[in-house]
Design a protein around this motif. Structure first.
Motif, PDB file in Angstrom:
ATOM      1  N   PHE A  93       4.354  -0.197   6.326  1.00  0.00           N
ATOM      2  CA  PHE A  93       3.410   0.371   5.350  1.00  0.00           C
ATOM      3  C   PHE A  93       3.585  -0.311   3.986  1.00  0.00           C
ATOM      4  O   PHE A  93       2.617  -0.717   3.330  1.00  0.00           O
ATOM      5  CB  PHE A  93       3.675   1.877   5.260  1.00  0.00           C
ATOM      6  N   HIS A  94       4.843  -0.475   3.582  1.00  0.00           N
ATOM      7  CA  HIS A  94       5.148  -1.133   2.305  1.00  0.00           C
ATOM      8  C   HIS A  94       4.643  -2.583   2.307  1.00  0.00           C
ATOM      9  O   HIS A  94       3.995  -3.033   1.357  1.00  0.00           O
ATOM     10  CB  HIS A  94       6.660  -1.069   2.055  1.00  0.00           C
ATOM     11  N   ASN A  95       4.918  -3.305   3.393  1.00  0.00           N
ATOM     12  CA  ASN A  95       4.454  -4.700   3.475  1.00  0.00           C
ATOM     13  C   ASN A  95       2.938  -4.790   3.396  1.00  0.00           C
ATOM     14  O   ASN A  95       2.385  -5.685   2.763  1.00  0.00           O
ATOM     15  CB  ASN A  95       4.920  -5.355   4.783  1.00  0.00           C
ATOM     16  N   THR A  96       2.277  -3.826   4.034  1.00  0.00           N
ATOM     17  CA  THR A  96       0.806  -3.862   4.058  1.00  0.00           C
ATOM     18  C   THR A  96       0.210  -3.562   2.686  1.00  0.00           C
ATOM     19  O   THR A  96      -0.782  -4.159   2.292  1.00  0.00           O
ATOM     20  CB  THR A  96       0.278  -2.804   5.061  1.00  0.00           C
ATOM     21  N   TYR A  97       0.823  -2.628   1.977  1.00  0.00           N
ATOM     22  CA  TYR A  97       0.182  -2.117   0.759  1.00  0.00           C
ATOM     23  C   TYR A  97       0.857  -2.534  -0.538  1.00  0.00           C
ATOM     24  O   TYR A  97       0.419  -2.118  -1.605  1.00  0.00           O
ATOM     25  CB  TYR A  97       0.118  -0.584   0.809  1.00  0.00           C
ATOM     26  N   ASP A 114       0.829  -4.995  -2.463  1.00  0.00           N
ATOM     27  CA  ASP A 114       0.025  -5.614  -3.523  1.00  0.00           C
ATOM     28  C   ASP A 114      -1.078  -4.697  -4.047  1.00  0.00           C
ATOM     29  O   ASP A 114      -1.691  -4.969  -5.076  1.00  0.00           O
ATOM     30  CB  ASP A 114      -0.595  -6.928  -3.025  1.00  0.00           C
ATOM     31  N   LYS A 115      -1.332  -3.612  -3.336  1.00  0.00           N
ATOM     32  CA  LYS A 115      -2.430  -2.719  -3.749  1.00  0.00           C
ATOM     33  C   LYS A 115      -1.925  -1.440  -4.408  1.00  0.00           C
ATOM     34  O   LYS A 115      -2.630  -0.810  -5.176  1.00  0.00           O
ATOM     35  CB  LYS A 115      -3.251  -2.316  -2.519  1.00  0.00           C
ATOM     36  N   LEU A 116      -0.702  -1.033  -4.048  1.00  0.00           N
ATOM     37  CA  LEU A 116      -0.160   0.228  -4.562  1.00  0.00           C
ATOM     38  C   LEU A 116       1.122  -0.042  -5.335  1.00  0.00           C
ATOM     39  O   LEU A 116       1.796  -1.047  -5.111  1.00  0.00           O
ATOM     40  CB  LEU A 116       0.160   1.183  -3.400  1.00  0.00           C
ATOM     41  N   ASP A 117       1.464   0.887  -6.200  1.00  0.00           N
ATOM     42  CA  ASP A 117       2.682   0.766  -6.993  1.00  0.00           C
ATOM     43  C   ASP A 117       3.753   1.653  -6.350  1.00  0.00           C
ATOM     44  O   ASP A 117       3.694   2.873  -6.441  1.00  0.00           O
ATOM     45  CB  ASP A 117       2.352   1.215  -8.427  1.00  0.00           C
ATOM     46  N   PHE A 118       4.695   0.995  -5.680  1.00  0.00           N
ATOM     47  CA  PHE A 118       5.781   1.759  -5.034  1.00  0.00           C
ATOM     48  C   PHE A 118       6.834   2.110  -6.079  1.00  0.00           C
ATOM     49  O   PHE A 118       7.607   1.258  -6.493  1.00  0.00           O
ATOM     50  CB  PHE A 118       6.391   0.954  -3.878  1.00  0.00           C
ATOM     51  N   ILE A 151      -6.959   7.278  -2.489  1.00  0.00           N
ATOM     52  CA  ILE A 151      -6.272   8.483  -2.014  1.00  0.00           C
ATOM     53  C   ILE A 151      -6.741   8.867  -0.607  1.00  0.00           C
ATOM     54  O   ILE A 151      -5.916   9.141   0.277  1.00  0.00           O
ATOM     55  CB  ILE A 151      -6.447   9.635  -3.019  1.00  0.00           C
ATOM     56  N   ARG A 152      -8.039   8.822  -0.386  1.00  0.00           N
ATOM     57  CA  ARG A 152      -8.554   9.216   0.930  1.00  0.00           C
ATOM     58  C   ARG A 152      -7.985   8.310   2.025  1.00  0.00           C
ATOM     59  O   ARG A 152      -7.481   8.788   3.054  1.00  0.00           O
ATOM     60  CB  ARG A 152     -10.085   9.147   0.920  1.00  0.00           C
ATOM     61  N   GLU A 153      -8.003   7.000   1.753  1.00  0.00           N
ATOM     62  CA  GLU A 153      -7.496   6.040   2.754  1.00  0.00           C
ATOM     63  C   GLU A 153      -6.008   6.275   3.051  1.00  0.00           C
ATOM     64  O   GLU A 153      -5.599   6.346   4.212  1.00  0.00           O
ATOM     65  CB  GLU A 153      -7.705   4.609   2.223  1.00  0.00           C
ATOM     66  N   ILE A 154      -5.213   6.435   2.001  1.00  0.00           N
ATOM     67  CA  ILE A 154      -3.766   6.557   2.210  1.00  0.00           C
ATOM     68  C   ILE A 154      -3.435   7.884   2.912  1.00  0.00           C
ATOM     69  O   ILE A 154      -2.614   7.914   3.846  1.00  0.00           O
ATOM     70  CB  ILE A 154      -3.010   6.429   0.862  1.00  0.00           C
ATOM     71  N   ARG A 155      -4.068   8.943   2.504  1.00  0.00           N
ATOM     72  CA  ARG A 155      -3.836  10.231   3.190  1.00  0.00           C
ATOM     73  C   ARG A 155      -4.196  10.109   4.667  1.00  0.00           C
ATOM     74  O   ARG A 155      -3.481  10.635   5.536  1.00  0.00           O
ATOM     75  CB  ARG A 155      -4.660  11.348   2.546  1.00  0.00           C
ATOM     76  N   GLY A 156      -5.291   9.390   4.930  1.00  0.00           N
ATOM     77  CA  GLY A 156      -5.726   9.203   6.316  1.00  0.00           C
ATOM     78  C   GLY A 156      -4.691   8.436   7.122  1.00  0.00           C
ATOM     79  O   GLY A 156      -4.340   8.820   8.250  1.00  0.00           O
ATOM     80  N   VAL A 157      -4.156   7.368   6.532  1.00  0.00           N
ATOM     81  CA  VAL A 157      -3.150   6.552   7.228  1.00  0.00           C
ATOM     82  C   VAL A 157      -1.894   7.385   7.511  1.00  0.00           C
ATOM     83  O   VAL A 157      -1.333   7.353   8.616  1.00  0.00           O
ATOM     84  CB  VAL A 157      -2.794   5.308   6.377  1.00  0.00           C
TER      85      VAL A 157
END
Ligand code: 0X9
Ligand code: ZN
Length: 438
Positions: A51-55, A57-61, A82-88
């Motif tokens: 999940f971290h590798n995928t996101y 560049d798009k999210l701030d961990f 938010i909708r996409e991440i909650r869904g995943v």
């Protein structure tokens, strides 16, 4: 209805009034949330890594995936995702909750409190219980040197990319041929405001306690000189006050071949085992390692200054303060499979003394360990350089409060308790080193 309108109007005016100073009225975090995902077993950890590798560049961990089951991952998710991440997360049956539901609201509240405050003018009015903009931190360094010239001297470390002075202090109560030294630094990550605040508190407390003849501090300062740089990433820090509260990196524009974004992660830019695991080659990442080790003028200036001091005196202790998640982290940082150094058991014993001292002050739990194994790999990191580059056998990254309720947005009422427990830890460490390994 009319009341609600009036309230909104008033709020808008206050925000506009403050905007010139803080820039927070841009509301760039409107609708953003911090979501906490907690691993329950190894397969969750593996999933979180993907999940971290995928996101990344798009999210701030805010907290990256760690090696430890049940240690959470915190991620700042913009409204649009938010909708996409909650869904995943739901689709993969992950255990998650919203940790900060209204990030912009928390930021607005904190800036509004600060906007209503009178500015301190002199050192004797300096308020350690609040956050200070950079010009006040710089002035504090200068004032400390002037006010306590008998035992404190101030120096220019270097000038930042945007032309600001990065200044530091040396506490030295005596000189001797074999006097050893300690290095304290804060603020390499711009948004971790409690770090400079803690370093300033600790500095002032050392000076105050020495002058009050506190035996523990007198003994420590008779044995060690202490170098202190409270705010390392000065441009980034200013940017968090004026434009983006949650900015992490430096502010130098990066070459097009690395993506052309702004800023390097100072804590991936150190010149020991630079450019390996846990550091991005891509400038738009929050963990961008930079085009080269020490590509950042701030990092080059700081290491040049410290290495010049290391020629004169042996460094025994190096502490780089960060936030958050309450950890005392030792080498290695760069590789979890690297054999631990022979010094590791001593480093752990000293860290144990530090966290025990922390616990005794306000009952807070800090966990310690070799950082790549405990947490995650991060090459080009401060503590590895403090150990192998600077030569300080005892070398740590400390993650200060809290455990995630506010994360980087730690309220001001926690500054003093946080600083008090970490002052106790710093004293305990210095004493441990002096009595067990002088
Ligand atoms: O990632 C970092 O640089 C530090 N965390 S922070 O949230 N303050 O950015 C931690 C570095 C610790 N070292 C390793 N994980 N190896
Ligand atoms: Zn940090």
């Amino acid at each position: 209805m009319a009341g609600e309108f009036a309230l909104k109007f008033l709020l808008g005016c206050v925000l506009l009034l403050c905007a010139g100073h803080s820039g927070f009225a841009r509301n760039i975090y409107d609708g953003s949330q911090v979501i906490r995902i907690t691993s329950r077993d190894q397969s969750d950890i593996d999933w979180l890594r993907t999940f971290h590798n995928t996101y990344e560049d798009k999210l701030d961990f805010w907290l990256e995936p760690s090696q430890i089951v049940s240690r959470p991952v915190d991620v700042l998710v913009p409204k649009s995702m938010i909708r996409e991440i909650r869904g995943v997360l739901t689709g993969n049956a992950m255990d998650f909750k919203v940790n900060i539901a209204d990030v912009q609201g928390v930021i607005n509240k904190q800036f509004m409190r600060m906007a209503g405050r009178n500015k301190p003018s002199a050192l004797n009015g300096f308020d350690y219980s609040v956050y200070h903009p950079y010009d006040e931190i710089r002035q504090w360094v200068i004032d400390m040197g002037a006010e306590h010239a008998d035992i404190v001297s101030q120096f220019l470390v270097t000038t930042s990319y945007e032309g600001r002075e990065m200044r530091g202090l040396k506490i030295s109560v005596s000189s001797g041929p074999n006097k050893k030294s300690i290095w304290f630094e804060g603020g390499i990550h711009a948004r971790e405001w409690v770090s400079p605040a803690t370093v300033m508190y600790i500095t002032n407390q050392l000076v105050t306690d020495y002058k009050a003849n506190e035996q523990r501090v007198v003994d420590i300062l008779n044995n060690y000189d202490i170098y202190i740089v409270p705010s390392l990433n000065v441009d980034g820090y200013v940017y968090t006050w004026q434009t983006e509260r949650l900015w992490r990196k430096t502010r130098a524009p990066q070459p097009a071949e690395y993506g052309g974004c702004v800023g390097v992660d100072g804590n991936r830019n150190w010149p020991y085992e630079w450019g390996g695991k846990g550091a991005s080659p891509w400038s738009c990442s929050n963990t961008f390692r930079g085009p080269n080790p020490l590509s950042e003028v701030e990092m080059k200036g700081l290491t040049d200054y410290a290495l010049a001091r290391a020629k004169e005196q042996e460094f025994r202790l190096f502490i780089d303060w960060h936030s958050y998640s309450q950890l005392y982290l030792a080498p290695w940082s760069y590789d979890m499979n690297a054999e631990l150094p022979p010094e590791s058991p001593d480093q752990m014993a000293a860290a144990d003394a530090a966290v025990t001292a922390i616990k005794a002050v306000h009952g807070m739990d800090y966990v310690y360990g070799p950082s790549a194994r405990l947490l995650y790999e991060a090459s080009g990191n401060s503590k590895d350089w403090g150990f192998k580059g600077l030569g300080a056998k005892y070398s740590y990254v400390v993650e200060l409060r809290d455990d995630g309720e506010y994360g980087f947005l730690l309220p001001e009422d926690q500054i003093i308790p946080c600083a008090e427990e970490n002052y106790a830890a710093a004293l305990a460490l210095a004493e441990f080193i002096h009595s067990n390994d002088p």
